[in-house]
Structures are given as C-alpha cells and as structure tokens.
Design an enzyme around this catalytic site. Structure first.
Site, PDB file in Angstrom:
ATOM      1  CG  ASP B  10      -0.218  -0.106   2.520  1.00  0.00           C
ATOM      2  OD1 ASP B  10       0.755  -0.893   2.584  1.00  0.00           O
ATOM      3  OD2 ASP B  10      -0.591   0.594   3.475  1.00  0.00           O
ATOM      4  CG  ASP B  53       3.159  -4.518   3.104  1.00  0.00           C
ATOM      5  OD1 ASP B  53       4.042  -4.941   3.895  1.00  0.00           O
ATOM      6  OD2 ASP B  53       2.524  -3.459   3.278  1.00  0.00           O
ATOM      7  CG  MET B  55       1.771  -4.674   8.762  1.00  0.00           C
ATOM      8  SD  MET B  55       1.206  -4.242  10.391  1.00  0.00           S
ATOM      9  CE  MET B  55       2.152  -2.732  10.605  1.00  0.00           C
ATOM     10  CG  ASP B 333     -17.577 -65.445 -27.078  1.00  0.00           C
ATOM     11  OD1 ASP B 333     -17.046 -64.473 -27.646  1.00  0.00           O
ATOM     12  OD2 ASP B 333     -18.807 -65.556 -26.898  1.00  0.00           O
ATOM     13  CD  GLU B 376     -20.664 -61.808 -26.228  1.00  0.00           C
ATOM     14  OE1 GLU B 376     -20.662 -60.561 -26.146  1.00  0.00           O
ATOM     15  OE2 GLU B 376     -21.410 -62.431 -27.030  1.00  0.00           O
TER      16      GLU B 376
END
Lengths: 460, 460
Positions: B10, B53, B55, B333, B376
């Site tokens: 800030d 930062d 804070m 099969d 199958e």
C-alpha cells in the site's frame, strides 16, 4: 541446481582442475580418462551433463559425442565440448555431432558456471517429461501415440531482433539463403514481443542491444516469462568477449549464445541444434497428450468411448442447469448385428461399426457428442435440443444407415438398420445415468415394435 | 530464469523500490496497491510469483495469501510475504496461510534474489506438470483418476542431519512430540545419504555443518542430484544471519531454509508447508500416470483392454524369439451371453462379465495376461507354456465358471459357461494377429461343437 557431471579428459591435470572447480560449486563429479570409459560411465552413472575434451587418443570427442547422442539411454544428456582450438569450423563440427556448447581452455569461471546452470535446468525439465514418456512405454502406449520425427526446419518462423535495421537485413539475407523456414526481422523490442505473439516463432535470435534503445536481455527475459514463447529456442548474440552478458543471458533462460561478429554457418548450426532440442521436447509433450487421449477413444471406430461420454454428460447437465435449457440423449443399436458377424465374419462386423460411426458423425452438429458405448451400442448427446429437433435428427440418422448398404471388406455389401431411443431432459434431471436409462428403455421399445425405428422415452 | 512478479504494497515508495530492484534483474513486474487489486491481478495477469506486504489497510497480507491459496486458478503461484516485524509467530501465521517464504524490510538483495530464483524454478516445474493435468481435465479424465488428497503427515519419514548428536536428539524429541510421521536422526553425511536411499524420506532437515566434518550444502546438492530424493523437501538450517549460506542452499535446490536457533513451531510450520507442496506435485504426477493407465484398462472389468493386449503380444513374441520357447494364446467367449442380457437386463450382464474376469484372473499365473477384447470376448496370453500346460489351464478356467453360478445384482443367480479356443505358437510365428486368429477359429469350433469346451487350433 546441483547435479552430476561426467568430466572426460585424457590429461590428468585437466581432470583434476575441472573436478576441483565443479566440486567447489557442489556438483557431483565423475571422471573418465578416455572415450571408451566415457561411453561406459555415461550409461552406468547417468550423469546430468558431460564435459568432453575434443582431443583424445582413442576416440576423439566428436565421435564420443555422436555416439552418446545416437543412443536412447544417453541421447538426452547435455554435452559441453572442451577445446583448445576454438574455431568456428570446430564448433560447427561439434554442433553437428550433437554438442550443446563449447568451452575453451583456460576456463572462464563465469562462462563455465552459467552454462552448467543453464544446461542443468534444461536437463531437469527433460527428465520430468521423459519420466512421463517412460510410463507410456511401460504401458505399451508409446508405439501407438508417437508423433513421427519432423524435419527440424518444418515449423514456425525464426524471428530476428538485431541491433539495427541494417544488421537485420544482412542476417536475414544470409539465413534465408540457407534455411527453409521463413525469417522475420523486427525493428524494436516492442515489435519483437508483438510478433512473437502473432507468429509463434520456434526460434529467436536476439542481439544484446536492440534498435531504439531496446535491451536484448530484457527481451530474452520477457520471452521466457510468457506462456506462448516459454518453450521457444532463444539464441543471444553478444559482443565478442562479453562473457558477462552471455552468462546473464543464460541465467535468464537463453537457450544458447553466439559472439558477434559471427560465422553464419556457426549461427545456422546453433539454430539447427536448438530446433532439434525443441522438436524433441515438443514430441514428448504431444506423445503424452496423445497417450491421455487414448483413454477416451474407442480404438475400432475412433470416436469417443463410454468413459468420455459419461464425463461429457456431466458437462451437458451442468450447462442445462445454468441456462435452464433442454437437451436430448439418444441410444442407438445396430439391428441384428450378431447375424452380420455370424454370416460375414468379425471383419465385416467391424467394417459395419466403422461405417455407421462415420455416417453418425456426418448427421449430427459440431456441438453434439457421439460415443460408442461398447458392442453395437452407440450414444449421442445433443445440448439445447427439444423434442422436435431431436426427432428430426434421430430420423436423419436412421435414414442415413438404412439408405445405402454398407460395403464389406473384400467384396459384397450388407443392408443395415438401426433402432433408436431418445430421451429429452431438462435442468431438473440431476442423474445422468437415469436419463441414459430412459433413452435405453425407449430403444428397447423400438426393438420390440419391429426395429429400424425411433421411439421417444416418457418424460421422467 | 525470468518471470513475472506481482508486487503488492500500500506504500508507493515500497512498490517503487521493489519494482526497481526486480526490473534491474529483468523480472517482469506488475504492481497492486491493495489486497483487492492484488486478488484481481493475480487472476488476470497470472504472475509467476507474488510479493505480498503483510500490513495493508483493506485486507491484510495473511488474508490475501489465504484467498490466493484457496482458489484453483491462483493456488499454484508462490507467495513471499514481506514484513517489517519478522517474528516467529508472524511467520507461522503466514506459513499457515500458505506463504512460501518471508522477507523482512529492509531487503537483503542476496536473500531476495536467491529466493526468487528458487521459487521461479519450482514454479516452472509445477507449470509443466499442471499443463499435463489440464489435458486430463479437458478430456474429462481428471475426475476418474484424481488421487484423494492425503494427510500431509501420512508419508515417508523426516530425516534429520544435525550439526551434532546432541542437537539431533533435541530436534528429534521436539519434532516427534508434535508430528505423526517417524523422525530419523543421522550422524554423518554418508549415513544421511545411505538412509535417504533406504528409507525414502519425504522431508530432510539439514544443518549447514554436519558431524565428522560433513558439509550440509554438499548433502543438499547430493540429495538433489539423485533420482530417489530429487522430489523430496529439503530444509536447510543456517546460523543466525548467515544469508550467504542460505542463498547458496536455495540455489543448490534446497526447498526452504530456517535460521538457528529456531522456534520449533516455526520449523514444524515450514515442514508442513513443504510437505503440502510435495503432496501436491506427487498427486499431479500420479494423476497423470493414472490417466495414461486408463488408456489400457477396460472400465467395466478393470482388466486390460485389447489395445494393451496387442502391445503385450509383441513383447511375448519377442521373448519367444529370444528364448526359442513356445507360448499359448486363448480366446474365450461367454456362452449365450445375449440371452443373459435379454432375460436379466444389462446390469446382470455386466455383473457376469465382472465375475468372469475375477475368476479368470484367479486361474492364471502372474506372468500371464488377461484382457477383455470387447463384448463377452476375452483374451489370455501365457508365455513359456506348451500344449499340455495350456490344456490344463484352459480346462481350469472352463471349470471355474461352470462350477458355481454367478450371483446377480439384487437377487438370483445364473449358470454360465464359456467356450475356449487355444493356439500354441513358437518363435517362428511372426504375426500376432495370425496367432490370435488361429485361437479365434478354435473358439469357433468349440461353439459349433456344443459350447462349454476347449478346442486347440491346428498348428500354423
């Protein structure tokens, strides 16, 4: 990053010197006294890098390098050739043997370590990719997914960022004569970045100072931090003897550097060497992607399988929930498919499945999904489609297969029909399996009432 | 490596200072003035790192960090918290919010750049893995293959390489109290390397000086250059204020460092943070492997599919050519499978396929391969097996399914039989498809002559 270096030299003092230098920087060092030993140790110790003397009595460095690069188990290990002569001819010969760089004796520590760091970083990336590639091999996928090796000059253009327009023209003229890929000359740092995004070059040649006050190192850095150019080859051109800038460039991610004024043949050899490396990593990435794709493709018909369709249904349902729209699901079954197999054999059955898949794909929209669920059973998902549109589509599909007999392998043909069940679903349908089951029951009705027809499911 | 850094502060002068420092080292810098802007830019600019930062007036750094780490689109971006206070409590709070490191103002350039280089390198590796992961997602495989998130303390042991036995005992006592994984203390550099290979620790805590004249940096370097520990977490313990060694350690590949004497809570928070990162990359690698595996697995029965069987046949044939041995191929099969589907429904049919796969696997050897070819139809390859042994195996399989009815979902059961065709092949058989076809014709004979029987193919 640390790593293991194989030092190859026939002179004991040279070996000791390099070993001491590298060990002090915490590299793990293995030494070989001649070419034969080098080839053995490269295989057994799997070093991360080889530093290879050119002049040796048994097999010279060029030959050792060529052998290392020709074997699958050592081809991925970077090689630095160590030379006393240091002429462009020698460098070109080394590059053609597959060397990644050259260092001349006596060593400049800055140049040595910057290059070693750079190659270690590259090796680490390759190892990650190669590990995945080995998984494909173990699973037997490698033969199925491997992209063919492509001509190293068949790809994106080469982008030049020269120190001046005049130099740019000169470079371009010399390169265009001897390379088959297009060469683009840029006139500023900003233009280079713009063209990088638009033209997706495979290789950049960047001078350390650029026109209009541009900074070559800043451009190298920017190319490396953008996703679209992160994998491109970048060759930095530095002023003769400016080892500082060369080292900085390598640390920023340049793939290689060359000192100006340069021999064009050497630049071309370096470009080709970098392109070869890039093609290899591109292939590994594509193979991996292809391997993953196999998991969702039906091998016989090439369309998606049930696994993919199930996942896709979730996305279709989510979209319906977001938009409040309706969608249609079809289950399609080839009529009396077993008798085709019995009468004409499995190859004929396979041909029918493939031909039906083809016609099916021709009769749906791009946003629709077709999948083979297994056997002779197919699935279609159609987002944003109501009963009216779904009926038309189903009827189109039914007629597409009824309309013309399917040619059989060898000779002959067979008339085929399909039965279709359609379910219309809305945002309220929360269970994909339930929707598919509704379509399946409608399909069963089509079968029961005489086949070759479309039946709509009752609303849920 | 270069990359893009998002600087969040800030205070304008702080932003300017960091931007200048990072730009001079050719990093691409984006700045945010507050937490809200930071969250926006992290998403839209996809930086390679965030310097945050602590804070700030609107949302403090801890909260911003926690939000970044909780969202899928930003969770992978490393975060360095920038703090004026620099207490263990604050660092622990940051680590728990997901921070990767801390820097205190005023900046020490050496510490700053070593950390930035280290995190950039890590980010590059993650990006490579994440790209592959995104492919899985696109293909809808991600939901199918994702490993569950595991407890970060459920894994390999933690290995301590302390400066002395006394210190080692003290560390171990404090850590064992508060971590659920085993803690191993080593007494020399050599022992640490041996145990690393035997115990495969997930995390190493290495002091800069080791007992018996050992060198912590050399150990870090060795751990990083060996394949078995390359992916482990390594935390370097340096003397208070020894930024030089910390920076060197990070450049050699240490994952993190802590200054001694340390607060044990902070060491534990750092260990947990490193383990979390390791678990994430391990999961990405496993997911990718699982994704590739799906390509060769039949989703219904979990056994290999035809694609894998075809590749596998090539290996069986190659082995036969090398050893001159014979091998057997079976095609199996399920008899009258269609009538099971018709009488009891698809779910019952699926249950029969699954149960048969299970019994089939119970009646073959570990070196044999079973696969579902589709429908199958099943396949078995048995290396080094002659006609006599193959006949016994086929008969065992036939009886395994005939011997007990298959329970159906819900209620009831059904009697099932199988027909089997067997082909015996030798080193002379060069065409896998031809061998399979021979087994298939024998299977057809079994069907024609009454089902529930084994037929051998005529020799080729």
């Amino acid at each position: 990053m640390s790593g293991r270096v194989l030092v190859v030299d026939d002179v004991a003092t040279n070996r000791l010197l390099l070993r001491a230098k590298l060990s002090s920087a915490y590299y793990d060092v293995v030494v070989a006294e001649n070419g034969t030993q080098a080839l053995e140790l490269a295989r057994s110790e799997q070093p991360d890098m080889v530093m290879l003397d050119v002049m040796m009595p048994d097999i010279d460095g060029f030959e050792v390098c060529a052998v290392l690069k020709s074997k699958p188990e050592t081809a991925h290990i970077p090689v630095i050739m160590v030379t006393a002569l240091d002429t462009p001819e020698e460098r070109i010969r080394g590059l053609e043997a597959g060397a990644d760089d050259f260092l001349s004796k006596p060593f400049n520590d800055l140049a040595l370590f910057a290059r070693v760091r750079n190659l270690m970083r590259m090796k680490m990336m390759f190892d990650e990719l190669r590990l995945r590639d080995m998984t494909s091999r173990e699973l037997g996928l490698a033969d199925l997914v491997s992209e063919p090796e492509v001509d190293i000059e068949a790809g994106g253009p080469i982008l030049l960022a020269p120190p001046s327009d005049e130099q740019g023209m000169a470079w371009a003229a010399q390169l265009s004569d001897r390379l088959s890929v297009p060469v683009i000359v840029t006139h500023s740092e900003r233009e280079a970045l713009n063209l990088a995004r638009l033209e997706l070059p495979d290789c950049f040649v960047v001078h350390q100072t650029l026109d209009e006050g541009g900074d070559g190192l800043r451009l190298v850095s920017a190319l490396r931090s953008r996703p679209e150019t992160r994998q491109s080859a970048v060759i930095l051109v530095v002023d003769n003897g400016d080892v500082q800038t060369a080292a900085k460039g390598l640390d920023l991610g340049a793939s290689d550097y060359i000192e100006a004024p340069f021999d064009v043949s050497e630049l071309i050899a370096r470009i080709r060497s970098q392109l070869r490396r890039k093609r290899y990593s591109d292939r590994l990435r594509t193979n991996l992607r292809n391997g993953l794709k196999l998991a969702v493709i039906d091998p016989l018909t090439g369309i998606y399988n049930r696994r993919y369709a199930s996942q896709h249904m979730n996305r279709v349902m989510e979209r319906a929930r977001e938009t409040g729209g309706v969608y249609a699901v079809m289950m399609i079954d080839l009529d009396k498919f077993k008798s085709i197999n019995d009468r004409f054999g499995h190859d004929a059955g396979d041909a029918v499945l493939r031909e039906f898949s083809r016609r099916l794909q021709e009769n749906i929209r791009g946003v629709d999904l077709v999948a083979r669920f297994g056997g002779e059973e197919f699935f279609v998902a159609m987002p944003d489609v109501d009963q009216h549109a779904a009926a038309a589509a189903a009827e189109r599909i039914r007629r597409a297969i009824e309309g013309a007999p399917v040619p059989l392998p060898g000779d002959g043909e067979v008339e085929v029909t399909v039965s279709i069940g359609v379910a219309i679903a809305t945002a309220e349908d929360a269970d994909a399996e339930a929707v598919i089951k509704r379509a399946d029951r409608a399909l069963y009705n089509s079968k029961q009432t005489g086949r070759n027809r479309v039946t709509f499911a009752q609303a849920a």
